[in-house]
Motif scaffolding. Sequence first.
Motif, PDB file in Angstrom:
ATOM      1  N   VAL A 168      41.589  -3.092  -1.962  1.00 60.52           N
ATOM      2  CA  VAL A 168      41.185  -4.497  -1.906  1.00 60.52           C
ATOM      3  C   VAL A 168      40.862  -4.966  -3.321  1.00 60.52           C
ATOM      4  O   VAL A 168      40.221  -4.247  -4.091  1.00 60.52           O
ATOM      5  N   GLU A 169      41.298  -6.160  -3.639  1.00 59.27           N
ATOM      6  CA  GLU A 169      41.040  -6.726  -4.956  1.00 59.27           C
ATOM      7  C   GLU A 169      40.495  -8.137  -4.794  1.00 59.27           C
ATOM      8  O   GLU A 169      40.998  -8.921  -3.991  1.00 59.27           O
ATOM      9  N   VAL A 170      39.461  -8.464  -5.546  1.00 62.32           N
ATOM     10  CA  VAL A 170      38.877  -9.800  -5.565  1.00 62.32           C
ATOM     11  C   VAL A 170      38.939 -10.309  -6.997  1.00 62.32           C
ATOM     12  O   VAL A 170      38.391  -9.675  -7.908  1.00 62.32           O
ATOM     13  N   ASP A 171      39.639 -11.436  -7.222  1.00 56.91           N
ATOM     14  CA  ASP A 171      39.781 -11.936  -8.586  1.00 56.91           C
ATOM     15  C   ASP A 171      38.536 -12.704  -9.017  1.00 56.91           C
ATOM     16  O   ASP A 171      37.567 -12.856  -8.265  1.00 56.91           O
ATOM     17  N   ALA A 172      38.580 -13.219 -10.242  1.00 53.42           N
ATOM     18  CA  ALA A 172      37.408 -13.896 -10.808  1.00 53.42           C
ATOM     19  C   ALA A 172      37.050 -15.163 -10.054  1.00 53.42           C
ATOM     20  O   ALA A 172      35.901 -15.623 -10.112  1.00 53.42           O
ATOM     21  N   ASN A 173      38.005 -15.744  -9.333  1.00 53.66           N
ATOM     22  CA  ASN A 173      37.750 -16.974  -8.588  1.00 53.66           C
ATOM     23  C   ASN A 173      37.311 -16.724  -7.148  1.00 53.66           C
ATOM     24  O   ASN A 173      37.132 -17.672  -6.383  1.00 53.66           O
ATOM     25  N   GLY A 174      37.185 -15.453  -6.757  1.00 53.06           N
ATOM     26  CA  GLY A 174      36.740 -15.136  -5.404  1.00 53.06           C
ATOM     27  C   GLY A 174      37.847 -15.021  -4.381  1.00 53.06           C
ATOM     28  O   GLY A 174      37.568 -14.908  -3.185  1.00 53.06           O
ATOM     29  N   ASN A 175      39.117 -15.015  -4.807  1.00 49.10           N
ATOM     30  CA  ASN A 175      40.236 -14.845  -3.884  1.00 49.10           C
ATOM     31  C   ASN A 175      40.446 -13.350  -3.631  1.00 49.10           C
ATOM     32  O   ASN A 175      40.543 -12.569  -4.578  1.00 49.10           O
ATOM     33  N   ALA A 176      40.519 -12.962  -2.354  1.00 48.89           N
ATOM     34  CA  ALA A 176      40.622 -11.553  -1.979  1.00 48.89           C
ATOM     35  C   ALA A 176      42.052 -11.218  -1.571  1.00 48.89           C
ATOM     36  O   ALA A 176      42.720 -12.012  -0.884  1.00 48.89           O
ATOM     37  N   PHE A 177      42.529 -10.020  -1.968  1.00 51.64           N
ATOM     38  CA  PHE A 177      43.885  -9.567  -1.692  1.00 51.64           C
ATOM     39  C   PHE A 177      43.848  -8.120  -1.221  1.00 51.64           C
ATOM     40  O   PHE A 177      42.967  -7.345  -1.601  1.00 51.64           O
ATOM     41  N   THR A 178      44.838  -7.747  -0.408  1.00 47.34           N
ATOM     42  CA  THR A 178      45.048  -6.357  -0.036  1.00 47.34           C
ATOM     43  C   THR A 178      46.536  -6.118   0.155  1.00 47.34           C
ATOM     44  O   THR A 178      47.244  -6.962   0.723  1.00 47.34           O
ATOM     45  N   MET A 179      47.026  -5.020  -0.321  1.00 50.65           N
ATOM     46  CA  MET A 179      48.452  -4.674  -0.246  1.00 50.65           C
ATOM     47  C   MET A 179      49.318  -5.819  -0.781  1.00 50.65           C
ATOM     48  O   MET A 179      50.416  -6.088  -0.303  1.00 50.65           O
ATOM     49  N   LYS A 181      48.832  -8.959  -0.480  1.00 49.04           N
ATOM     50  CA  LYS A 181      48.756 -10.168   0.339  1.00 49.04           C
ATOM     51  C   LYS A 181      47.338 -10.722   0.329  1.00 49.04           C
ATOM     52  O   LYS A 181      46.371  -9.971   0.331  1.00 49.04           O
ATOM     53  N   PRO A 182      47.188 -12.049   0.349  1.00 47.37           N
ATOM     54  CA  PRO A 182      45.840 -12.622   0.362  1.00 47.37           C
ATOM     55  C   PRO A 182      45.203 -12.535   1.738  1.00 47.37           C
ATOM     56  O   PRO A 182      45.888 -12.565   2.769  1.00 47.37           O
ATOM     57  N   LEU A 183      43.889 -12.419   1.761  1.00 52.69           N
ATOM     58  CA  LEU A 183      43.133 -12.524   3.012  1.00 52.69           C
ATOM     59  C   LEU A 183      42.948 -14.015   3.297  1.00 52.69           C
ATOM     60  O   LEU A 183      42.240 -14.709   2.566  1.00 52.69           O
ATOM     61  N   VAL A 184      43.600 -14.512   4.353  1.00 55.36           N
ATOM     62  CA  VAL A 184      43.676 -15.956   4.567  1.00 55.36           C
ATOM     63  C   VAL A 184      42.823 -16.445   5.729  1.00 55.36           C
ATOM     64  O   VAL A 184      42.696 -17.647   5.931  1.00 55.36           O
ATOM     65  N   LYS A 185      42.214 -15.524   6.478  1.00 52.66           N
ATOM     66  CA  LYS A 185      41.450 -15.953   7.646  1.00 52.66           C
ATOM     67  C   LYS A 185      40.221 -15.072   7.784  1.00 52.66           C
ATOM     68  O   LYS A 185      40.271 -13.869   7.531  1.00 52.66           O
ATOM     69  N   LEU A 186      39.106 -15.701   8.201  1.00 53.79           N
ATOM     70  CA  LEU A 186      37.849 -14.980   8.328  1.00 53.79           C
ATOM     71  C   LEU A 186      37.312 -15.096   9.746  1.00 53.79           C
ATOM     72  O   LEU A 186      37.294 -16.189  10.327  1.00 53.79           O
TER      73      LEU A 186
END
Length: 893
Positions: A168-179, A181-186
């Motif tokens: 899992v990666e979270v960029d400086a702007n708070g956008n989260a990604f895995t594999m 692809k972005p995590l688009v739904k909570l």
Amino acid sequence: MVDFLRFHGNLAHLKCIILFNALCLLCTLAADGQVQRRVSGTVIDSLRDAVPGADVFMIADKDTLNTVTDNRGRFAFGGIQAENISLLIMRVGYKPYNMSYVYQEDQLNLILYPITLHLESNLLDEVIIKGRDKPIKIKRDTIEYNASFYQISENDRVEDLLRQLPGVEVDANGNAFTMGKPLVKLRVNGEDFFTNNVKDFIRQLPANIIDKLQIINDYGDEANFTGMKTGDSQKMLNLVTKAGQNNGTFGNASASGGTDDRYGLQANGNLWQGSKQIGISSNSSNTSNDAGINTNAGAGLNYRDKLSNGITASAVYNYAYIKNLSNQLNSIETVTPGGSIRNNSISKSRSTDNNNTINFNIQSVAEKSYFQASLGGSMVKRNRSSETDSKQTGLIRQDLVNNTLSNMETPNLNGNFVWARSMEKPGRSMSGGVTLSTGINQIEEELGNKIFYYNRNNNTPLKDSVVNRLVETENRSNSLTADFRYSEPLRASADSAVKKNIDFAYFFSFNKNRNSLYTRVNNSTGSNSVVDSLSSLYSSSFLLHRFAVSYRYQSKNLNYNLGVTAQPSQLTGEYKGNETKINHVELNLSPIINLSYAVSDWDNFAFVYSGTSAAPDFYQLQPVPNITNLQNVIIGNPNLKSSFTHAGTLSFQHTAENTGATLLLGLNGSLVQDQVASNVVLVKDTLNSLKQETHFENANGAYQFGSMYSYSVPFAKNKFNAELRGTWDYINMVSFANDFLNTNRNINFSQTLKLRMNQRRVTLAGSAMYNYSSNRYSIAQFRLRNVETWQFNVNERTNVGKSWVLIADVLKRINSGYDLSVANPLLINFSVEKTLLKNRQATVMLQAYDLLNQGNNLVRSISDNSITDSQYNQITRYFLLTFTYRLQKFGDK
């Protein structure tokens, strides 16, 4: 005392197990092996919220089966032969539930009333039982992380917890990604959470209320209900809270001010009481750059609640005002068979946006049926002015000064309805849905251009030409989509955990576009008149049917869906002044493949294939010249066909059971048939010079394949973590230049090593990253420059005493290969934070950004036979003082 409590806790569980075994014995005495029965139910808590992840054990005769409740708290067992069954349901933080049930005469399907789990009142925070939970579990479409395995500090947010998760990666702007692809739904506890915006709420929710984090391959609510999962999935984040933490009041208010006319106000508040969610937010800020002052303001309101058992309604409204001023440098290199064209430009732009969005939604989830309906709309208004001074060299020598004023309005309205039902026969289901949307895009542009021409032989100035135009564009689009799905179960096997179904699906899509373009120029009298050759009225439609049949197999370890789709499509078009009508009919066949195999609880393979048709955009079809850019006139092709994309993804996930070391591997590839490709041709103008025209053609040969991996190793009880991740992509792009087929072989490679230390008072992270990008055009007469970037980053967070926090971030970037002259910046950011008040709810933070003033914003983009390097001039060194008051109360705290 602790030992005494631990003894009584173990004794209570021992009694539960003895009672459960006694019930199992009673069930064994009443076995009947001739009838196949089914039982299903839903597990909820005292607030009637779903309880996902609960372990459900069923004893029927000699069979002992177990499953886990899904995101909506549901479970089901089939192939039951006994008349009496017993259920034991257990979930951390809740009292165990056990009960016996008896089937009535001729009853085959037992649907239980919602089963309520009650909180365990004797939970002891000081008693920690280690070794029972694993750091990571893999469950079909879900990767589940145990939050207790990771190190968190008192004031950490969910965002800080996500940064520690492998893959899992979270960029400086708070956008989260895995594999990738972005995590688009909570979701939280399996339920939609406020606006479902991952970025907003991972920064607000505290990490210490989270029990588990689940990253789910989501195919949509309809697919989750029926089990028919096709196509590509989205990544969804589901947060499972600790017992009693599924309600609270939280929010914050802040005020900030700093150098270069920076200031901001922000406030938000959220009330969360199980299914009831009420949120309100507002913000206003000013920032400065070389072009002037940027202003942002916004407000939002959202509401969600259960109207009755199983029926949830929600409403969301958002408003945003954005005033943006920017300066930009562009360097564009275009490759042609005769040589290259270079265009260096400086542009200044000012824009003002007013955005309004609103959405209403109602959803019902019952044991046998599901429906969802929504209605939404948006209105976007934008005013923009820009000035561009560009100098074109190489094969064509021209200078262009361009001034543009534009006004745009884009109202849109959409609605959808989805319905699904499970039939009396276990496994039989059907569903359907309809979506309607309509929108208008209206643009008025005043274009003022001045072109300077040069002699091609000696590059001396020839003349200049001034052109002023008024361009009015209106695009009306309407679309209708509908689908119907039916699933028929096959004869049950001896293993009641195995399910087999034949699925039938039909999908219908119709899109209608009507585009009008009117170009006016000033005449000698000062009035303007329409230029017929630069005006048009064009309409097009795209009709698509998709028929699918597939075989679906589900078991504990192996799940797959295999079948075939037939996709006939029709593209039609006509434009005023031409009696010839366009009518293209095509048929595409493609397989259905969706496979998942769990080698164990810690190893999983998955493969997904999808095939999709896409119609050309209206501007690619419209045959009338678009002369917004006089140095590159765009002319559409009404004879274009629709394209078809084949795409596949293979992934592997492995987790070491005891250490939590995680390996993620991914392979992906795609192939495009009849891709719409640009054809940039050079034509002579009235001065016997050259200018570019962009046309469009269908072409084959576009494909890409790539890979990614991530290997993460925690050690020293997860206080330290090392991760090695990388990607590699090979992209073969196709385009035309002067009617010659041009291929661009693009290779992208990246490698990152990350080290992280998580201590109670100190968090230290470091990374080293290397990126490489290479482009090779088949028509180029020379070797193009490769782009390489090295980036080294260290960030540190230290808690000093009980109320001070020091944060430092240092980044060094080394760039090479860009067309623009760029530095190799050393960026140093530093901040100090002081906690105030007895309840520690207030903070004061002083932040210093880019202390050495070396920042630059550089972006490279590649399209067809052009490479663009862009740099934005912004002030990167500034200081900011922020006061924040945080309201936070969850559960009984």
